[in-house]
Design a protein around this motif. Structure first.
Motif, mmCIF file in Angstrom:
data_model
loop_
_atom_site.group_PDB
_atom_site.id
_atom_site.type_symbol
_atom_site.label_atom_id
_atom_site.label_comp_id
_atom_site.label_asym_id
_atom_site.label_seq_id
_atom_site.Cartn_x
_atom_site.Cartn_y
_atom_site.Cartn_z
ATOM 1 N N ASP A 135 -13.096 0.502 -9.277
ATOM 2 C CA ASP A 135 -12.086 -0.012 -10.198
ATOM 3 C C ASP A 135 -11.695 1.037 -11.244
ATOM 4 O O ASP A 135 -10.578 1.025 -11.750
ATOM 5 N N CYS A 144 0.850 -1.189 0.000
ATOM 6 C CA CYS A 144 0.000 0.000 0.000
ATOM 7 C C CYS A 144 0.888 1.241 0.000
ATOM 8 O O CYS A 144 1.902 1.267 0.685
ATOM 9 N N ARG A 201 -5.989 -4.221 -3.471
ATOM 10 C CA ARG A 201 -5.689 -5.639 -3.754
ATOM 11 C C ARG A 201 -4.871 -6.254 -2.620
ATOM 12 O O ARG A 201 -5.128 -7.381 -2.193
ATOM 13 N N SER A 260 -5.426 1.257 -6.116
ATOM 14 C CA SER A 260 -5.953 -0.044 -6.541
ATOM 15 C C SER A 260 -5.045 -1.182 -6.080
ATOM 16 O O SER A 260 -5.522 -2.220 -5.621
ATOM 17 N N ASN A 261 -3.727 -0.976 -6.196
ATOM 18 C CA ASN A 261 -2.785 -1.986 -5.709
ATOM 19 C C ASN A 261 -2.926 -2.166 -4.201
ATOM 20 O O ASN A 261 -2.844 -3.284 -3.693
ATOM 21 N N VAL A 305 -7.190 -6.882 0.313
ATOM 22 C CA VAL A 305 -8.058 -8.035 0.037
ATOM 23 C C VAL A 305 -7.272 -9.340 0.201
ATOM 24 O O VAL A 305 -7.767 -10.307 0.795
ATOM 25 N N GLU A 306 -6.031 -9.358 -0.296
ATOM 26 C CA GLU A 306 -5.191 -10.552 -0.135
ATOM 27 C C GLU A 306 -4.945 -10.836 1.341
ATOM 28 O O GLU A 306 -5.031 -11.993 1.776
ATOM 29 N N PRO A 349 -13.110 -7.890 -6.385
ATOM 30 C CA PRO A 349 -13.024 -6.979 -7.537
ATOM 31 C C PRO A 349 -14.384 -6.688 -8.169
ATOM 32 O O PRO A 349 -14.678 -5.545 -8.521
#
Length: 142
Positions: A114, A50, A126, A122-123, A129-130, A105
């Motif tokens: 998005d 992040c 992600r 956005s990264n 979320v991971e 997503p």
């Protein structure tokens, strides 16, 4: 497969016409979120990938695959705090075994995130979320 809390956010986004209003709403969601105690802002809870500082602390109720997933989060950026609040609405209260089935997503695309977040943001989403998926999977295994 969105939670009622996420559906509320999606309905509000439909009502808000322009992205400036939507960004303001995301920031308001972040402001309404309880702060994560400084003691938990440590490397073990920090989310890598992040652009902003982000920490996620799991809060699991129960054990095994039926345990309920929840988390607290914090960021040094107000828009990111809002994104954490949106992810909290998306995942909070789900059985840990169901967390991996959420198509984050696609759900976030319903909000238009998005298309309206920078590539760095956005990264970061992600990466969050991971991390959420890993925390829930670890809880499901006990």
């Amino acid at each position: 497969m969105a939670t009622p809390a996420f559906e509320d956010i999606a309905e509000t986004f439909e009502f808000l016409d322009d992205w400036e209003d939507r960004y303001r709403h995301v920031i308001e969601l972040g402001k309404a979120m309880p702060a994560l105690d400084e003691a938990f802002r440590v490397p073990a809870t920090k989310v890598e990938g992040c652009a902003s500082q982000v920490w996620l602390l799991p809060r699991i109720e129960g054990q095994g695959p039926e345990a309920r997933f929840d988390f607290q989060g914090e960021s040094d950026a107000m828009i990111v705090r809002g994104l954490i609040a949106i992810l909290h609405a998306l995942y909070s209260g789900l059985p840990v075994a169901e967390v991996a089935k959420v198509d984050a997503p696609a759900e976030l695309a319903r909000l238009g995130l998005d298309q309206h977040l920078s590539s760095q943001r956005s990264n970061g989403v992600r990466a969050m979320v991971e991390r959420i998926g890993l925390l829930a999977a670890a809880a499901a295994q006990g």
